[in-house]
Design a protein around this motif. Structure first.
Motif, PDB file in Angstrom:
ATOM      1  N   HIS A  28      -7.205  -2.921   1.172  1.00  0.00           N
ATOM      2  CA  HIS A  28      -6.835  -3.450   2.488  1.00  0.00           C
ATOM      3  C   HIS A  28      -5.499  -2.917   2.999  1.00  0.00           C
ATOM      4  N   ASP A  30      -4.619  -0.310   4.810  1.00  0.00           N
ATOM      5  CA  ASP A  30      -4.538   0.294   6.133  1.00  0.00           C
ATOM      6  C   ASP A  30      -4.707  -0.789   7.194  1.00  0.00           C
ATOM      7  N   GLU A  31      -3.746  -1.723   7.207  1.00  0.00           N
ATOM      8  CA  GLU A  31      -3.758  -2.862   8.130  1.00  0.00           C
ATOM      9  C   GLU A  31      -5.088  -3.605   8.102  1.00  0.00           C
ATOM     10  N   GLY A  32      -5.534  -3.916   6.910  1.00  0.00           N
ATOM     11  CA  GLY A  32      -6.760  -4.668   6.721  1.00  0.00           C
ATOM     12  C   GLY A  32      -7.982  -3.806   6.452  1.00  0.00           C
ATOM     13  N   TYR A  33      -7.854  -2.510   6.639  1.00  0.00           N
ATOM     14  CA  TYR A  33      -8.971  -1.601   6.396  1.00  0.00           C
ATOM     15  C   TYR A  33      -8.774  -0.886   5.064  1.00  0.00           C
ATOM     16  N   LEU A  35      -7.882   1.608   2.442  1.00  0.00           N
ATOM     17  CA  LEU A  35      -6.859   2.654   2.388  1.00  0.00           C
ATOM     18  C   LEU A  35      -7.378   3.870   1.643  1.00  0.00           C
ATOM     19  N   ASN A 113       0.067   3.819  16.412  1.00  0.00           N
ATOM     20  CA  ASN A 113       1.167   3.177  15.685  1.00  0.00           C
ATOM     21  C   ASN A 113       0.811   2.990  14.226  1.00  0.00           C
ATOM     22  N   ARG A 114      -0.459   3.034  13.935  1.00  0.00           N
ATOM     23  CA  ARG A 114      -0.932   2.778  12.579  1.00  0.00           C
ATOM     24  C   ARG A 114      -0.933   4.080  11.786  1.00  0.00           C
ATOM     25  N   PRO A 116      -1.003   4.960   7.780  1.00  0.00           N
ATOM     26  CA  PRO A 116      -1.047   4.382   6.437  1.00  0.00           C
ATOM     27  C   PRO A 116      -0.362   5.228   5.361  1.00  0.00           C
ATOM     28  N   LYS A 119       2.090   3.417   2.997  1.00  0.00           N
ATOM     29  CA  LYS A 119       1.415   2.496   2.072  1.00  0.00           C
ATOM     30  C   LYS A 119       0.661   3.269   0.996  1.00  0.00           C
TER      31      LYS A 119
END
Length: 153
Positions: A28, A30-33, A35, A113-114, A116, A119
């Motif tokens: 999770h 990638d902002e909830g998705y 990675l 803006n996202r 990953p 992270k």
């Protein structure tokens, strides 16, 4: 001897906590998705990473539970040394796969803006730290094994 035993328990708990954090980032991050760990989500690399992350999560849980029932034989067994040696190698391989991908990652849309990447690099760094913990616990397990064998003779 008690100090080494408590150090092994502390390292095992730390490995378990890091393992859970890495799995959460992997699944999770990638902002909830999802990675992931590789370029274009390569099935081989993803299977390797997921297998190591989940397999050693199960191993750590079993290791912690078995420590409560039979502390002496768990600390001084050849299987403990081998598990930690294999864990060190496999976690290092997983770290290499993850770091290799995320250091070279370029987002498809630079205007989002996202991103990953940070992270992903954090997940790879934690994987390296976990690999080092397996090495450290393996060394302690080897020392416990030698000490228990020396006491027998």
């Amino acid at each position: 001897m008690a100090m080494k035993y408590h150090a092994v328990k502390a390292i095992t708990f730390l490995k378990l906590i890091l393992n859970i954090i890495i799995i959460i980032l992997y699944k999770h991050g990638d902002e909830g998705y999802f990675l992931g760990a590789s370029f274009n989500k390569s099935r081989d690399a993803e299977t390797l990473a997921a297998g190591i992350y989940v397999g050693f999560l199960i191993y750590n849980l079993i290791n912690i539970i078995s420590n409560f029932f039979d502390q002496e034989s768990v600390r001084a067994s050849v299987s403990e040394i081998l598990w930690n040696a294999v864990g060190f190698i496999l976690w290092l391989i997983a770290a290499g796969v993850v770091i290799h991908f995320w250091l070279r990652f370029i987002p498809a849309n630079h205007y989002l803006n996202r991103n990953p990447k940070a992270k992903g690099i954090a997940m790879g760094s934690l994987t390296i730290v976990n690999s080092c913990l397996y090495l450290g616990e393996g060394i302690l397990a080897f020392m416990n094994y030698r000490k228990s064998n020396a006491e027998k003779y």
